[in-house]
Design an enzyme around this catalytic site. Structure first.
Site, PDB file in Angstrom:
ATOM      1  N   HIS A 201      10.975  -6.548  -3.447  1.00 23.67           N
ATOM      2  CA  HIS A 201      12.215  -6.605  -3.152  1.00 23.67           C
ATOM      3  C   HIS A 201      13.033  -7.091  -2.048  1.00 23.67           C
ATOM      4  CE1 HIS A 201      11.500  -3.447  -0.488  1.00 23.67           C
ATOM      5  NE2 HIS A 201      12.409  -3.598   0.040  1.00 23.67           N
TER       6      HIS A 201
HETATM    7  C1  UD1 Z   1      16.979  -1.401   0.928  1.00 26.98           C
HETATM    8  C2  UD1 Z   1      16.735  -1.642   2.508  1.00 26.98           C
HETATM    9  C3  UD1 Z   1      15.281  -1.826   2.546  1.00 26.98           C
HETATM   10  C4  UD1 Z   1      14.309  -0.715   1.974  1.00 26.98           C
HETATM   11  C5  UD1 Z   1      14.698  -0.939   0.404  1.00 26.98           C
HETATM   12  C6  UD1 Z   1      13.874  -0.006  -0.290  1.00 26.98           C
HETATM   13  C7  UD1 Z   1      18.492  -2.541   4.006  1.00 26.98           C
HETATM   14  C8  UD1 Z   1      19.249  -3.623   4.608  1.00 26.98           C
HETATM   15  N1  UD1 Z   1      17.458  -2.767   3.265  1.00 26.98           N
HETATM   16  O1  UD1 Z   1      17.110  -2.720   0.414  1.00 26.98           O
HETATM   17  O2  UD1 Z   1      14.799  -1.918   4.041  1.00 26.98           O
HETATM   18  O3  UD1 Z   1      12.801  -1.463   2.008  1.00 26.98           O
HETATM   19  O4  UD1 Z   1      16.170  -0.527   0.390  1.00 26.98           O
HETATM   20  O5  UD1 Z   1      14.158   0.124  -1.660  1.00 26.98           O
HETATM   21  O6  UD1 Z   1      19.154  -1.297   3.869  1.00 26.98           O
HETATM   22  N2  UD1 Z   1      20.531  -0.954  -6.468  1.00 26.98           N
HETATM   23  C9  UD1 Z   1      20.627  -0.131  -7.638  1.00 26.98           C
HETATM   24  N3  UD1 Z   1      20.581   1.052  -7.550  1.00 26.98           N
HETATM   25  C10 UD1 Z   1      20.012   1.859  -6.488  1.00 26.98           C
HETATM   26  C11 UD1 Z   1      20.033   0.848  -5.379  1.00 26.98           C
HETATM   27  C12 UD1 Z   1      20.162  -0.327  -5.271  1.00 26.98           C
HETATM   28  O7  UD1 Z   1      20.791  -0.892  -8.676  1.00 26.98           O
HETATM   29  O8  UD1 Z   1      19.899   2.960  -6.444  1.00 26.98           O
HETATM   30  C13 UD1 Z   1      20.932  -2.348  -6.464  1.00 26.98           C
HETATM   31  C14 UD1 Z   1      22.079  -2.751  -6.033  1.00 26.98           C
HETATM   32  O9  UD1 Z   1      22.866  -3.464  -6.973  1.00 26.98           O
HETATM   33  C15 UD1 Z   1      22.151  -3.669  -4.821  1.00 26.98           C
HETATM   34  C16 UD1 Z   1      20.676  -3.972  -4.675  1.00 26.98           C
HETATM   35  O10 UD1 Z   1      19.873  -2.929  -5.658  1.00 26.98           O
HETATM   36  O11 UD1 Z   1      22.754  -4.564  -4.819  1.00 26.98           O
HETATM   37  C17 UD1 Z   1      19.949  -3.767  -3.746  1.00 26.98           C
HETATM   38  O12 UD1 Z   1      20.231  -2.653  -2.944  1.00 26.98           O
HETATM   39  P1  UD1 Z   1      20.406  -2.602  -1.075  1.00 26.98           P
HETATM   40  O13 UD1 Z   1      20.525  -1.069  -1.005  1.00 26.98           O
HETATM   41  O14 UD1 Z   1      21.427  -3.303  -0.819  1.00 26.98           O
HETATM   42  O15 UD1 Z   1      19.194  -2.801  -0.553  1.00 26.98           O
HETATM   43  P2  UD1 Z   1      17.659  -2.756  -1.027  1.00 26.98           P
HETATM   44  O16 UD1 Z   1      17.288  -4.445  -1.553  1.00 26.98           O
HETATM   45  O17 UD1 Z   1      17.415  -1.863  -1.702  1.00 26.98           O
END
Ligand code: UD1
Length: 322
Positions: A201
């Site tokens: 990820h």
């Molecule tokens: C975040 C953390 C990372 C951690 C990871 C674990 C930061 C900078 N990064 O990254 O350190 O290892 O979480 O998962 O905080 N999304 C969904 N559903 C959800 C959550 C996210 O669809 O429940 C999608 C969203 O569209 C979002 C993307 O996933 O744009 C990324 O989510 P985000 O929280 O921005 O960062 P992660 O890549 O999950």
């Protein structure tokens, strides 16, 4: 003593659980749990609360997704009134996600004491947003709770007074140890006897179409010899779809609950990941690990089986389990 915990993203939940449970047993401690809502899908959040027996959050900030600046700013503006209203003595933040640094910034300005659980870890790679979150949070924290000796050393090198540093061990592994018996009881759920387990990820691996394509091609090559099981993070699923990549031959799954994922980890021939937490879990479990990253979460602390990712590893996967 009123302690307010802030969690927001999947890797926070297993770190906060043992701290909440331990403090819950102490007389005179009042606890408040704030969920920022950074992760909001049921399979990224709710299921972890139930399996880890974390009480329902007292407050949910419901921030959802956005750019880093937007997400961090939204958490800050929604968290500030909660701190002003609830008046905690200490705010505990966990790990290195955007929720961690956002809450720390709010408390620093309000002069509320901050404890950072999992302080001191460094990849020394500022291309990772998590590294920036770690450095800033540690700078602001009043109590730095480190998992390992290298964490203490990193902080001392950055000029943090030793009196603020408390080595408490790895709370994520406390959760693993508590739930390992349940994982051992987990049925095989029809998965093959031998498989590679993959998670992916990191923006550096999944946000660029050529990089993601080449990593997925390597997984397809490995899949010729060894089944690849791949619970896909929402971010990665979005990118695979947006880039129109074909991964039909891999066993793609939705993100798994904690216990089911732990069960898959311990039975895997090899785990291939870019997650920092899974590096630690596989090390504890003694499962061979292949890290798809140019830097580790913490360089010195991982006596892991970490290797640079390469498509030439196919034969290595045939080796018996260490
Ligand atoms: C975040 C953390 C990372 C951690 C990871 C674990 C930061 C900078 N990064 O990254 O350190 O290892 O979480 O998962 O905080 N999304 C969904 N559903 C959800 C959550 C996210 O669809 O429940 C999608 C969203 O569209 C979002 C993307 O996933 O744009 C990324 O989510 P985000 O929280 O921005 O960062 P992660 O890549 O999950």
């Amino acid at each position: 003593m009123h302690i307010l915990h802030v969690v927001g993203a999947r890797p926070n939940f297993m770190k906060a659980a043992p701290v909440l449970h331990a403090l819950g047993k102490r007389a005179g401690v009042q606890q408040t749990l704030v969920h920022t809502g950074q992760h909001y899908d049921a399979n990224m959040s709710d299921v972890f609360f139930s399996q880890l027996e974390i009480p329902a959050p007292d407050v949910n900030l419901d921030v959802g997704s956005g750019s880093h600046a937007r997400q961090t700013a939204d958490i800050m503006s929604r968290f500030e009134p909660v701190v002003l209203e609830r008046k905690p003595d200490v705010v505990l933040v966990y790990g290195d996600v955007n929720s961690t640094v956002a809450a720390a910034l709010v408390c620093a300005k309000l002069r509320v004491r901050i404890g950072h659980v999992e302080a001191g870890l460094r990849s020394f790679d500022r291309n990772m947003p998590e590294e920036i979150n770690r450095v800033v949070t540690d700078r602001l924290a009043d109590f730095l709770f480190t998992p390992s000796e290298d964490g203490d050393k990193n902080l001392e090198h950055e000029g943090i007074p030793p009196g603020k540093i408390y080595r408490v061990g790895n709370v994520m592994i406390d959760s693993l140890v508590r739930l390992l018996p349940a994982a051992i009881q987990c049925s095989k759920n029809g998965f093959p006897d031998r498989y590679a387990l993959v998670t992916l990820h990191r923006p550096s691996n999944v946000d660029d179409s050529q990089t993601l394509k080449s990593v997925l091609q390597s997984l397809l090559d490995i899949n010729e010899d060894l089944d690849v099981i791949f619970p896909v993070h929402p971010r990665t699923r979005q990118r695979i779809a947006a880039f129109g990549l074909n991964v039909e031959k891999l066993h793609l799954l939705e993100p798994l609950p904690y216990i089911e994922f732990l069960a898959l980890q311990r039975r895997a021939v090899v785990v291939i990941t870019d997650s920092g937490g899974i590096q630690e879990e596989t090390t504890y479990l003694g499962v061979p690990l292949c890290v798809i990253r140019t830097s580790e979460t913490s360089l010195a602390a991982r006596p892991s089986y970490g290797l640079s990712f390469s498509s030439t590893l196919g034969s290595w996967f045939q080796r018996p389990r260490l």
